[in-house]
Design an enzyme around this catalytic site. Structure first.
Site: not given
Length: 251
Positions: A162, A158-160
């Site tokens: 985003s 999810a972080y990557a």
């Protein structure tokens, strides 16, 4: 303060996530260079007040605005503060990022994915829209991504994702705003010694990150802030649409 360093005198800057880590270093550096800065904060009023005091002690001006960037209204609140305190909008640094707990795809809750996308990507889109509408010609936009978009690892989907969205927004905005002399660039830090990094990584992981970095250490917030300051200054007027890896040789 040495007046020769005040290359941003008369400029107005907005920095999201400016109370800690890289954002704090950016606020201090831009203010040191002469810009009047409005920075967003969400959870820590004491840290925001400390940033204002540090900037004032250095002869600069910075105003903290409480804003929840996970809510579109929070972005509007931040830019309302900018209209109140700034001479105009010349510089925008999208630095804010939501804290996240690493999780494999199989275990990643949908609401966690949505939360990270809201703060890390949607807020950048909304801030870019404010810039497109209100930034003065010749302005500068710098969006923060991460080296993890080219060095992915387990648990950060999810972080990557985003931050990958941020990179694409930057590329499109750099072309849409170029005719007005507004540059839009991305800075992708490597492992940088911040509270956010330490909250999501073990000490063993941090030691490994330092070992695999060609320059042999974790980055410091000022290392990244210096790159951002260059992109915000007059010498970077011919640099746009780029993704600069401030990562000690990684990537």
């Amino acid at each position: 303060m040495d007046v020769r360093t005040r290359i941003l005198e008369g400029k107005g800057a907005v920095v999201t996530g400016g109370s800690r880590g890289i954002g704090r270093a950016v606020v201090r550096r831009l203010a040191h260079d002469g810009a009047t800065v409005v920075f967003g904060w969400h959870h820590d009023a004491a840290a925001a007040a400390e940033v204002e005091k540090e900037v004032a002690a250095d002869g600069g001006v910075a105003h903290g605005v409480r804003a929840d960037l996970g809510d579109p209204a929070g972005v509007d609140t931040l830019f309302a503060g900018a209209r109140t305190h700034l001479p105009g909008l010349d510089l925008l640094v999208n630095n804010a990022a939501a804290r996240h707990t690493p999780a494999l795809l199989v275990d990643l809750p949908e609401d966690e994915f949505d939360r990270l996308m809201a703060v890390n990507a949607r807020a950048v889109f909304l801030a870019l829209r404010h810039a497109a509408r209100h930034m003065r010609d010749g302005g500068r936009v710098v969006n923060l991504s991460t080296i993890n978009t080219v060095m992915p690892g387990p648990g950060i989907a999810a972080y990557a994702a985003s931050k990958g969205a941020v990179e694409q927004l930057s590329g499109v905005a750099s072309r849409e705003l170029a005719a007005r002399g507004i540059t839009v660039n991305t800075v992708s830090p490597g492992a940088t010694d911040t509270d956010l990094l330490r909250s999501t990584n073990s000490e063993q992981s941090l030691e490994m990150a330092a070992r695999i970095t060609p320059m042999g250490r974790l980055g410091q917030p000022a290392d990244v802030a210096n790159v951002i300051a260059f992109l915000c200054g007059p010498d970077a007027r011919w640099v746009t649409g780029q993704n600069i890896h401030a990562a000690g040789g990684l990537g």
